[in-house]
Each structure stands twice: as C-alpha cells, then as structure tokens.
Design a protein around this motif. Structure first.
Motif, PDB file in Angstrom:
ATOM      1  N   ALA A   1       0.872  -1.181   0.000  1.00 49.32           N
ATOM      2  CA  ALA A   1       0.000   0.000   0.000  1.00 49.32           C
ATOM      3  C   ALA A   1       0.902   1.222   0.000  1.00 49.32           C
ATOM      4  CB  ALA A   1      -0.916   0.007   1.220  1.00 49.32           C
ATOM      5  N   PRO A   2       0.801   2.078  -1.001  1.00 49.89           N
ATOM      6  CA  PRO A   2       1.760   3.169  -1.128  1.00 49.89           C
ATOM      7  C   PRO A   2       1.525   4.275  -0.110  1.00 49.89           C
ATOM      8  CG  PRO A   2       0.103   3.326  -2.847  1.00 49.89           C
ATOM      9  CD  PRO A   2      -0.143   2.030  -2.134  1.00 49.89           C
ATOM     10  N   HIS A   3       2.616   4.823   0.388  1.00 46.18           N
ATOM     11  CA  HIS A   3       2.567   6.025   1.209  1.00 46.18           C
ATOM     12  C   HIS A   3       2.064   7.185   0.338  1.00 46.18           C
ATOM     13  CE1 HIS A   3       4.316   9.667   3.043  1.00 46.18           C
ATOM     14  NE2 HIS A   3       4.176   9.037   4.194  1.00 46.18           N
ATOM     15  N   THR A   4       1.272   8.059   0.937  1.00 49.62           N
ATOM     16  CA  THR A   4       0.662   9.154   0.182  1.00 49.62           C
ATOM     17  C   THR A   4       1.702   9.983  -0.563  1.00 49.62           C
ATOM     18  OG1 THR A   4      -1.008   9.248   1.928  1.00 49.62           O
ATOM     19  CG2 THR A   4      -0.948  11.080   0.371  1.00 49.62           C
ATOM     20  N   GLY A   5       2.832  10.264   0.087  1.00 51.96           N
ATOM     21  CA  GLY A   5       3.843  11.118  -0.528  1.00 51.96           C
ATOM     22  C   GLY A   5       4.497  10.487  -1.737  1.00 51.96           C
ATOM     23  N   THR A   6       4.874   9.216  -1.642  1.00 56.96           N
ATOM     24  CA  THR A   6       5.528   8.583  -2.785  1.00 56.96           C
ATOM     25  C   THR A   6       4.516   8.284  -3.899  1.00 56.96           C
ATOM     26  OG1 THR A   6       5.338   6.345  -1.862  1.00 56.96           O
ATOM     27  CG2 THR A   6       7.343   7.584  -1.344  1.00 56.96           C
ATOM     28  N   PHE A   7       3.272   7.988  -3.529  1.00 60.82           N
ATOM     29  CA  PHE A   7       2.255   7.730  -4.550  1.00 60.82           C
ATOM     30  C   PHE A   7       1.980   9.012  -5.352  1.00 60.82           C
ATOM     31  CE2 PHE A   7      -2.220   5.895  -5.469  1.00 60.82           C
ATOM     32  CZ  PHE A   7      -1.746   5.209  -6.567  1.00 60.82           C
ATOM     33  N   LEU A   8       1.849  10.136  -4.655  1.00 61.71           N
ATOM     34  CA  LEU A   8       1.648  11.409  -5.349  1.00 61.71           C
ATOM     35  C   LEU A   8       2.826  11.699  -6.274  1.00 61.71           C
ATOM     36  CD1 LEU A   8       0.221  14.100  -5.852  1.00 61.71           C
ATOM     37  CD2 LEU A   8       1.305  14.969  -3.758  1.00 61.71           C
ATOM     38  N   ARG A   9       4.031  11.519  -5.769  1.00 59.16           N
ATOM     39  CA  ARG A   9       5.216  11.786  -6.592  1.00 59.16           C
ATOM     40  C   ARG A   9       5.246  10.912  -7.835  1.00 59.16           C
ATOM     41  NH1 ARG A   9       9.770   9.431  -3.657  1.00 59.16           N
ATOM     42  NH2 ARG A   9       9.258   7.613  -4.953  1.00 59.16           N
ATOM     43  N   GLU A  10       4.994   9.617  -7.664  1.00 57.98           N
ATOM     44  CA  GLU A  10       5.071   8.698  -8.804  1.00 57.98           C
ATOM     45  C   GLU A  10       3.939   8.935  -9.810  1.00 57.98           C
ATOM     46  OE1 GLU A  10       7.830   6.095  -9.119  1.00 57.98           O
ATOM     47  OE2 GLU A  10       8.364   7.922  -8.020  1.00 57.98           O
ATOM     48  N   LEU A  11       2.748   9.275  -9.315  1.00 57.22           N
ATOM     49  CA  LEU A  11       1.655   9.582 -10.239  1.00 57.22           C
ATOM     50  C   LEU A  11       1.941  10.853 -11.030  1.00 57.22           C
ATOM     51  CD1 LEU A  11      -1.496   8.761  -8.076  1.00 57.22           C
ATOM     52  CD2 LEU A  11      -0.652   7.478 -10.045  1.00 57.22           C
ATOM     53  N   GLN A  12       2.703  11.770 -10.440  1.00 56.80           N
ATOM     54  CA  GLN A  12       3.044  13.008 -11.134  1.00 56.80           C
ATOM     55  C   GLN A  12       4.207  12.841 -12.108  1.00 56.80           C
ATOM     56  OE1 GLN A  12       3.732  15.501  -7.689  1.00 56.80           O
ATOM     57  NE2 GLN A  12       1.720  16.486  -7.843  1.00 56.80           N
ATOM     58  N   THR A  13       5.145  11.939 -11.810  1.00 55.74           N
ATOM     59  CA  THR A  13       6.411  11.934 -12.547  1.00 55.74           C
ATOM     60  C   THR A  13       6.749  10.623 -13.250  1.00 55.74           C
ATOM     61  OG1 THR A  13       7.684  11.242 -10.597  1.00 55.74           O
ATOM     62  CG2 THR A  13       7.353  13.607 -10.900  1.00 55.74           C
ATOM     63  N   SER A  14       6.123   9.509 -12.881  1.00 56.92           N
ATOM     64  CA  SER A  14       6.514   8.212 -13.433  1.00 56.92           C
ATOM     65  C   SER A  14       5.492   7.732 -14.453  1.00 56.92           C
ATOM     66  CB  SER A  14       6.645   7.174 -12.310  1.00 56.92           C
ATOM     67  OG  SER A  14       6.720   5.865 -12.853  1.00 56.92           O
ATOM     68  N   ALA A  15       5.904   7.683 -15.720  1.00 61.15           N
ATOM     69  CA  ALA A  15       5.005   7.183 -16.753  1.00 61.15           C
ATOM     70  C   ALA A  15       4.628   5.725 -16.499  1.00 61.15           C
ATOM     71  CB  ALA A  15       5.649   7.332 -18.127  1.00 61.15           C
ATOM     72  N   ALA A  16       5.571   4.947 -15.955  1.00 68.52           N
ATOM     73  CA  ALA A  16       5.289   3.540 -15.680  1.00 68.52           C
ATOM     74  C   ALA A  16       4.211   3.398 -14.603  1.00 68.52           C
ATOM     75  CB  ALA A  16       6.567   2.817 -15.253  1.00 68.52           C
ATOM     76  N   GLN A  17       4.297   4.189 -13.538  1.00 68.66           N
ATOM     77  CA  GLN A  17       3.278   4.102 -12.490  1.00 68.66           C
ATOM     78  C   GLN A  17       1.939   4.663 -12.978  1.00 68.66           C
ATOM     79  OE1 GLN A  17       3.459   2.516  -9.282  1.00 68.66           O
ATOM     80  NE2 GLN A  17       1.294   2.788  -9.759  1.00 68.66           N
ATOM     81  N   GLN A  18       1.989   5.672 -13.823  1.00 63.34           N
ATOM     82  CA  GLN A  18       0.739   6.177 -14.398  1.00 63.34           C
ATOM     83  C   GLN A  18       0.040   5.086 -15.202  1.00 63.34           C
ATOM     84  OE1 GLN A  18       2.020   9.603 -16.608  1.00 63.34           O
ATOM     85  NE2 GLN A  18       2.418  10.836 -14.777  1.00 63.34           N
ATOM     86  N   ARG A  19       0.808   4.332 -15.985  1.00 67.45           N
ATOM     87  CA  ARG A  19       0.208   3.226 -16.755  1.00 67.45           C
ATOM     88  C   ARG A  19      -0.311   2.137 -15.821  1.00 67.45           C
ATOM     89  NH1 ARG A  19       4.752   4.290 -20.011  1.00 67.45           N
ATOM     90  NH2 ARG A  19       5.911   2.572 -19.035  1.00 67.45           N
ATOM     91  N   ALA A  20       0.468   1.829 -14.797  1.00 66.72           N
ATOM     92  CA  ALA A  20       0.070   0.768 -13.867  1.00 66.72           C
ATOM     93  C   ALA A  20      -1.189   1.136 -13.097  1.00 66.72           C
ATOM     94  CB  ALA A  20       1.219   0.466 -12.898  1.00 66.72           C
ATOM     95  N   SER A  21      -1.416   2.438 -12.903  1.00 69.51           N
ATOM     96  CA  SER A  21      -2.585   2.900 -12.154  1.00 69.51           C
ATOM     97  C   SER A  21      -3.761   3.265 -13.055  1.00 69.51           C
ATOM     98  CB  SER A  21      -2.212   4.120 -11.300  1.00 69.51           C
ATOM     99  OG  SER A  21      -1.265   3.781 -10.307  1.00 69.51           O
ATOM    100  N   ALA A  22      -3.646   3.045 -14.342  1.00 68.89           N
ATOM    101  CA  ALA A  22      -4.699   3.465 -15.270  1.00 68.89           C
ATOM    102  C   ALA A  22      -6.035   2.783 -14.983  1.00 68.89           C
ATOM    103  CB  ALA A  22      -4.269   3.186 -16.712  1.00 68.89           C
ATOM    104  N   TYR A  23      -6.008   1.605 -14.350  1.00 66.11           N
ATOM    105  CA  TYR A  23      -7.253   0.905 -14.010  1.00 66.11           C
ATOM    106  C   TYR A  23      -8.144   1.762 -13.107  1.00 66.11           C
ATOM    107  CZ  TYR A  23      -5.361   0.112  -9.358  1.00 66.11           C
ATOM    108  OH  TYR A  23      -4.859   0.311  -8.100  1.00 66.11           O
ATOM    109  N   MET A  24      -7.557   2.729 -12.390  1.00 61.03           N
ATOM    110  CA  MET A  24      -8.345   3.571 -11.495  1.00 61.03           C
ATOM    111  C   MET A  24      -9.386   4.374 -12.275  1.00 61.03           C
ATOM    112  SD  MET A  24      -5.217   4.811  -9.005  1.00 61.03           S
ATOM    113  CE  MET A  24      -6.221   5.614  -7.757  1.00 61.03           C
ATOM    114  N   HIS A  25      -9.057   4.728 -13.506  1.00 57.90           N
ATOM    115  CA  HIS A  25     -10.034   5.468 -14.315  1.00 57.90           C
ATOM    116  C   HIS A  25     -11.272   4.608 -14.574  1.00 57.90           C
ATOM    117  CE1 HIS A  25      -7.305   8.747 -14.824  1.00 57.90           C
ATOM    118  NE2 HIS A  25      -6.413   8.028 -15.489  1.00 57.90           N
ATOM    119  N   PHE A  26     -11.074   3.325 -14.824  1.00 62.03           N
ATOM    120  CA  PHE A  26     -12.218   2.423 -15.032  1.00 62.03           C
ATOM    121  C   PHE A  26     -13.089   2.369 -13.774  1.00 62.03           C
ATOM    122  CE2 PHE A  26     -14.016  -1.795 -14.293  1.00 62.03           C
ATOM    123  CZ  PHE A  26     -14.887  -1.885 -15.375  1.00 62.03           C
ATOM    124  N   LEU A  27     -12.451   2.260 -12.593  1.00 62.06           N
ATOM    125  CA  LEU A  27     -13.211   2.114 -11.356  1.00 62.06           C
ATOM    126  C   LEU A  27     -13.939   3.392 -10.967  1.00 62.06           C
ATOM    127  CD1 LEU A  27     -10.648  -0.034  -9.355  1.00 62.06           C
ATOM    128  CD2 LEU A  27     -12.788  -0.799 -10.397  1.00 62.06           C
TER     129      LEU A  27
END
Length: 302
Positions: A134-160
């Motif tokens: 379970a990601p810490h809020t700070g690192t999750f925010l950072r990775e969602l802002q800066t990591s294309a790989a994490q953005q792709r991995a989290s794309a399922y959130m748009h479906f939900l």
C-alpha cells in the motif's frame, strides 16, 4: 494446536457509521487492527486473527473491520461520504471503541492507504504500523506526477471511477474482479479456493458502489485527458510524516504498485524497515501467509 475462534461483531460508532468486524481474542487485551483493501473483505485476515489471539502467540484482541462501503458495514450512497478524512474517522472511532490504542495496525492496499493517514493524523492511537503493498501518500503522489510507468500501472483507477463501473464489475459472475487476482499468464492462483471465491461473490453481490466510491472520492489518480489535477496537487510534509515504528512488506511483482513507490520514504517515515519479497505480487497476504505471520510476530516482539 488450538486457535482462538473468529467471530463477528458490530461497532455502532458515534458518528453514525456501523462497522461489522471479524474478531478474535478477549476485549481489553492489547489490540491488533487489521485493514483490508479492494476488492476484499475482513475475512481475508481470519487466519492471522486466530493465530495472534491465541495466548501462545500473544493473546491479542484481534479486530478486522469490513471497511465503510463493504457489506455488511454501513455503505452511504454519496461519493462524498468516502473522502479519506471520513474513512480515517471510522478507524479512529473503532480504535476508541476497542480500548483507545492499538499495539499495531496491519493493513493492505486501501486499508494501508488509510493506515498511513491514521498514523499521521492520530499518532497516539497506534504503537506501530505494518503496511503490505500500500503506497505512502507522498511517494504515490510523486510517482503519479512523474513516473510514466506508475501512471500506466494505475490506469485501471479510471475504469473504477466510471459511473457504470459497478454494473460492469458485476457482469459474467464478477469476471473482471476475479481477473484482478489472476497471474500474469492468465491462470487462477491456487489460493483462490472455491470457498474463498464464494465469499468474494457474496461480498460483491451485496454492493460495489461503496468500494468504487473510494476511487471516485480520492484526489490521488493518474492524469487523464481533461483531468490534469494531480499535477497541481501538493501536500505539506506535516501531512505525510509517520513517527511510529513502521514495517513495510512489499511483494515485488505487484503489477499495479511498482517498486519505485518504496523510494524516498525515509524522510517521512524515519523509523522504517522495508522487506522486499521477491516472487510475491499484490496478493502477498494470500500467497505468503506464513511469511506475513512471521514478519508480524517479529515486529511485535521488537
């Protein structure tokens, strides 16, 4: 070896929410609080509840709620009722109802996201924190802002977050939800027994709006066309700091939560231990139950 029986009880909290909980061990004993994630339920912790409630393994009072929105706990209809602040309020009130302080909070996925916030906002309520994938809020925010790989991995959130997500998840006997558990090659995991499948099916049949509202109400989501709000979001350090001794157990083959989420935690979590588990995925609680049990026992003994 005998284990303490796991039972179910309901806590009617002062602010109008009722949390149904799987429990083991005597009230008044040191409390261990276990928090499930999406799309699971409190029953995933039953073996750990029974083990740690046993006097031979600490004789703890072990409590695992069905989180708000997950049957049979209260499931308010409005998306706004699933804002993180309100979900954390549930947990603080539950700890108060169970004696006022937890020896440890053990949490996975969405339960872990809430536990990070609980430890930040209510440090007096827990002695230590154990987080599993379970990601810490700070690192999750950072990775969602800066990591294309994490953005792709989290794309399922748009479906939900879609307005028809509940209906689509229920199609074909909850095929899409069961697919969350499948291996990368498409095969079903051995831990997903017919009995456990039936428990998931009963849980999901009671309603999926609440679980989907977690994603709709959260500001943490990957950027999408027309929704770039994640890039404007900033959180002050005082909203991210966790002073409690913290152990993170992380299945390194998690396809949705990438290992970069472990980088840079120490400034926010100074009393941190990270255990990287090779060959385990997001579902480490099911895949490596003996390891999770050993890690928690060792953490409690420190």
């Amino acid at each position: 070896m005998t284990h303490a029986p796991v039972q179910e009880t309901a806590h009617a909290l002062p602010h109008g929410i009722t949390l149904h909980c799987r429990v083991a061990g005597a009230p008044g004993r040191p409390l261990l609080l276990f928090l499930h994630g999406f799309p699971e339920g409190a029953f995933v912790w039953d073996a750990l509840l029974a083990h740690f409630a046993d006097p031979a393994h600490g004789g703890y009072r072990c409590v695992a709620p069905f989180l708000r929105g997950y049957a049979p706990s209260s499931a308010p209809a409005a998306e706004a009722d699933y804002r993180p602040r309100l979900l954390v309020q549930d947990l603080a009130a539950l700890i108060a109802a169970e004696g006022g302080r937890a020896s440890a909070v053990v949490a996975h996925d969405w339960g872990g996201a809430l536990a990070w916030s609980l430890a930040n906002q209510h440090p007096a309520l827990l002695e230590r924190l154990m987080v599993l994938n379970a990601p810490h809020t700070g690192t999750f925010l950072r990775e969602l802002q800066t990591s294309a790989a994490q953005q792709r991995a989290s794309a399922y959130m748009h479906f939900l977050r879609r307005p028809d997500a509940e209906a689509m998840l229920a199609e074909d006997g909850f095929r899409r939800l069961f697919n969350f558990f499948r291996h990368a090659d498409g095969s079903a995991p051995g831990w997903l027994t017919p009995e456990l499948r039936a428990r998931y099916q009963a849980l999901w049949s009671a309603g999926l709006a609440g679980p989907c509202h977690y994603y709709r109400a959260s500001p943490l989501r990957p950027p999408a066309p027309g929704d770039e709000g994640i890039h404007a979001l900033q959180l002050p350090p005082e909203m991210l700091t966790v002073q409690a001794p913290t152990r993170v157990l992380w299945g390194m083959d998690d396809p949705a939560l990438l290992p970069g989420l472990l980088d840079g935690l120490e400034p926010w979590v100074p009393r941190l231990e990270v255990r990287r588990v090779e060959g385990a995925t997001h579902w480490i609680v099911h895949e490596q139950p003996a390891l999770v049990q050993r890690e928690l026992a060792a953490f409690l003994a420190e």
